[in-house]
Design a protein around this motif. Sequence first.
Motif, short mmCIF file in Angstrom:
data_model
loop_
_atom_site.label_atom_id
_atom_site.label_comp_id
_atom_site.label_asym_id
_atom_site.label_seq_id
_atom_site.Cartn_x
_atom_site.Cartn_y
_atom_site.Cartn_z
N LYS A 1 35.59 48.60 39.99
CA LYS A 1 36.37 49.67 40.59
C LYS A 1 37.26 50.36 39.57
N ARG A 2 37.73 49.60 38.58
CA ARG A 2 38.84 50.10 37.79
C ARG A 2 38.59 50.25 36.30
N LEU B 1 45.67 45.78 40.32
CA LEU B 1 44.25 45.58 40.55
C LEU B 1 43.87 45.80 42.01
N LYS B 2 44.82 45.56 42.92
CA LYS B 2 44.49 45.67 44.34
C LYS B 2 44.72 47.09 44.88
N THR C 1 34.88 38.09 42.55
CA THR C 1 36.07 38.91 42.79
C THR C 1 36.41 39.75 41.57
N LEU D 1 45.29 37.90 42.08
CA LEU D 1 44.12 38.24 42.88
C LEU D 1 43.39 36.99 43.39
N ASP E 1 33.96 42.53 41.05
CA ASP E 1 34.16 43.55 42.07
C ASP E 1 35.33 44.45 41.70
N GLU E 2 36.40 43.84 41.19
CA GLU E 2 37.60 44.60 40.85
C GLU E 2 37.44 45.38 39.56
#
Lengths: 284, 284, 284, 284
Positions: free
Chosen positions: A256-257, A272-273, A249, A160, A252-253
């Motif tokens: 989301k998860r 992750l993306k 980053t 990432l 942020d990730e």
Amino acid sequence: MKRERERKSMKKRIVQIDSKLQFLKMLFNPETKAGRVFEIIVMIAIALSLIVAFLETNRTIAIVFKDVLTVMEYVLTFFFTVEYILRVYCSEKPKDYIFSFFGIVDLLATLPLYLSLIPFLASTRYLFIIRAFRLIRIFRVLRLFAFINEGYLLLQSLKLSFNKIMVYFLFVLILVTIIGTVMYMVEGQLPNTQFTDIPTSIYWAIVTLTTVGYGDITPVTRVGQFLSGFVMILGYTIIAIPTGIVSATMIDETKKRGKNGRCPRCNERTDLKANYCKHCGERL
Amino acid sequence: MKRERERKSMKKRIVQIDSKLQFLKMLFNPETKAGRVFEIIVMIAIALSLIVAFLETNRTIAIVFKDVLTVMEYVLTFFFTVEYILRVYCSEKPKDYIFSFFGIVDLLATLPLYLSLIPFLASTRYLFIIRAFRLIRIFRVLRLFAFINEGYLLLQSLKLSFNKIMVYFLFVLILVTIIGTVMYMVEGQLPNTQFTDIPTSIYWAIVTLTTVGYGDITPVTRVGQFLSGFVMILGYTIIAIPTGIVSATMIDETKKRGKNGRCPRCNERTDLKANYCKHCGERL
Amino acid sequence: MKRERERKSMKKRIVQIDSKLQFLKMLFNPETKAGRVFEIIVMIAIALSLIVAFLETNRTIAIVFKDVLTVMEYVLTFFFTVEYILRVYCSEKPKDYIFSFFGIVDLLATLPLYLSLIPFLASTRYLFIIRAFRLIRIFRVLRLFAFINEGYLLLQSLKLSFNKIMVYFLFVLILVTIIGTVMYMVEGQLPNTQFTDIPTSIYWAIVTLTTVGYGDITPVTRVGQFLSGFVMILGYTIIAIPTGIVSATMIDETKKRGKNGRCPRCNERTDLKANYCKHCGERL
Amino acid sequence: MKRERERKSMKKRIVQIDSKLQFLKMLFNPETKAGRVFEIIVMIAIALSLIVAFLETNRTIAIVFKDVLTVMEYVLTFFFTVEYILRVYCSEKPKDYIFSFFGIVDLLATLPLYLSLIPFLASTRYLFIIRAFRLIRIFRVLRLFAFINEGYLLLQSLKLSFNKIMVYFLFVLILVTIIGTVMYMVEGQLPNTQFTDIPTSIYWAIVTLTTVGYGDITPVTRVGQFLSGFVMILGYTIIAIPTGIVSATMIDETKKRGKNGRCPRCNERTDLKANYCKHCGERL
């Protein structure tokens, strides 16, 4: 009737083979208990073989413990060879495994000893290169990373942040080139200077900006010391920027998860993306 | 009537003992004021005993101040012994305390002097080891961490990030092994090289990648300097990754719990990983 | 009539004085334009006086430029004296200013020259100490921090993170004590060792763990190098923890308040820890 | 009829010129494929010209490869000249380009060789300065940053964090001044001290606080080593503060805008500080 019996015996054999295969598959699947134990044994074997390879570069040790080291190298190579063959044998798509990154690494990890047995290659020159090949075994350790939760997270973070890290790398490279050239202009004209040419000055700039500070090249003039001081504080301060970017980053990730990088529905690991779970299609 | 009087006197004595016990318990409970004062006194005693132990390793000081150091060691050991006995005496479950981490540390902290008085162990060889035991006292300072809010947060963060840090540690270990081996190939063949074998090269790689930079081993060839420069910028750059991961974790956790790691209902400290308060069961 | 005229003239004088006072107050209030210009002039004067003080410690410069340095010191001290008197004169509560941190610093900043003129103190010994006093002027620069938005943020962050940083400081201190002692046991028994006693070993441990790496003391045994390698990677890795904690705190606070640390209603600066704006009482 | 034909031929020529222009514009627009390829070619040319300039500072190489280096310099300068002229020719507002930062850099990048051909300037003294001018080419690489997504993010982060970084820079500067002066008082009075004056002591303080640690100046007294230890741990610890501040800022900004810094409506790049998209006016 005979046919029926034949079919039954065949079925039995298939079941037997199947159960053997099943055991092997279990052995190579680190999500089972047997697999995890086997993985640890392989890791120990790799560590041992690396230690053997490293100790052989020390002349005293290489002479005193010659026999032990040779025997260990034979045993370990035999172990890796059997493991490779079994891995090919019991993988569902052998081709996919053989030409995958880990497949090639696993193969290369077994070759050095066999190559050194070929008379043509046994001269000292080639031996050095062949032995270096044994280092490749270290890449096998990376396999481990994919199965530990934290290792997986680290690899995903690397993936990432890779572009951001690369750009910062490039940024630092440009910075040290400029600093190195300026420093060459300041100290390069002195007699007996350590800043003999620009590449050396750039090497000094890297040593200083990254706060390594070997001390093999140091400024002697007031202006040079003033400039170094500036470079040091700069290097000490700007490290906050990539850290800030990567933190932003990662946060942020993770938001989301969830922190484990697992799908909330099927609990399988997700990229992750990815926007959807690759196992059950759940929107992430 | 006599029996009644007896019972009363007994009750009185129990109350007296109880109040003494109460005072001792207060002394060992850092959440009371007396406890906090006592804790500070103990910390000063530990610091003093460590300074005594450290100064004794310097020959000049050990000879000039011999008497002062010996007397201090006796006084401090006596203090630690009394403290240990009282702690055992007034703890509710003495066994739990004795076999807890801090219980064992407290006991070991008192032993060195007594052991050195046994004639059999008083030879110089053993004395050195016995004295080293005094270092264990430093672990007693960790007790302090559990009672300061920030120390508690640090310990919890350490616990929370431990796996991630360990995996990064392993990652760095693999990286320096690869770098060390490559560097050995580049500079190891030169006459009078400082990269005498791979373990030494790996040591150099650690010194460089972590930006320590002693300068006891430095590259002399152009290729070696180029490679070091790369390793330095790499080490300077990838530090952003564990930092980003740990930041993301810390933020994720603080958000759930508020910055003090205390339960919103009962205001007691909670484990950072817990989903429910361990004191009142409140969902966190 | 006369009384009336008197009153008018008095009123006029008061207005005059008031307008002068107003100008001075403006001068010392960095939120007006005149104030900001004056602040910059003061900063330049401080910088100059520090440079004068620093250059005087270099013998060659002290002799060659003696006159220039002396004159500059007189001029600057005169400037600081006038400034101090005016600041006292036009502050609303002179006592508050005089006994505030900056008031004392401002006073001490003017004294060195006057003290050096007293014959009794003009001997070389005292002069050295008196001159050192001039350094105190640097603390005046901190005043600047309170008025730049970013400086204010930095000071608030320092205040906010102070306890956490201190606890980490203590943690590192305990760590280096343990590492230093272990290293003394490993390398301290060798002849010609650089690890002569435990305090020296602790000094080495600090140099290594913090990734400074002077290289004045380096391990020579294999075990010592192995241990140092471990300490280096440890130091390189655990730095992620305070960073993560501080990041989490900063983010938690910025979220509550917006990035400028200003009240959303009155737009005045607020304390980062405050729950209500100290200017208008707005809930933050 | 003739007029009609003329008009047609003119139109045709215009179309031809236009199509040529179109191609050139495409070449200089890195958002087209041709543009990206051309950009890479230019970057390689810049890298080559920098390597030529750096190698020329090494005497041995400068003599041995004189012809190769000279020819390369001529070819590359010719390439840069043609590129500059074309860029001016096909830009919509030539003036804007010529007086922009990159316009000036592009021009200066072509001049050194031409200047060195003027007999008046061909003396060794001037040549050195003229050659130094070639370094300016490195700034052309920065153009690249604006077009890579991550480079753009880095530049924006730099812009966003610049004030904070500067204030921290100033803070470190004040800190090292104080530390340097204190250290001069501790070690400066010794015979044969390395802390000869305050500027040198400040240089040492920078080397130590930023964890560079050259080791060219090291403390020798116990007090000096104690103080250095303190400075090292301080430097190692306070780095968490700017990192925390920058992280908080980055996270605050990324949250507002999404990680790519692109407008959610028109998908064009936006300034990180902007409240509205500068392309379509969308509220961010």
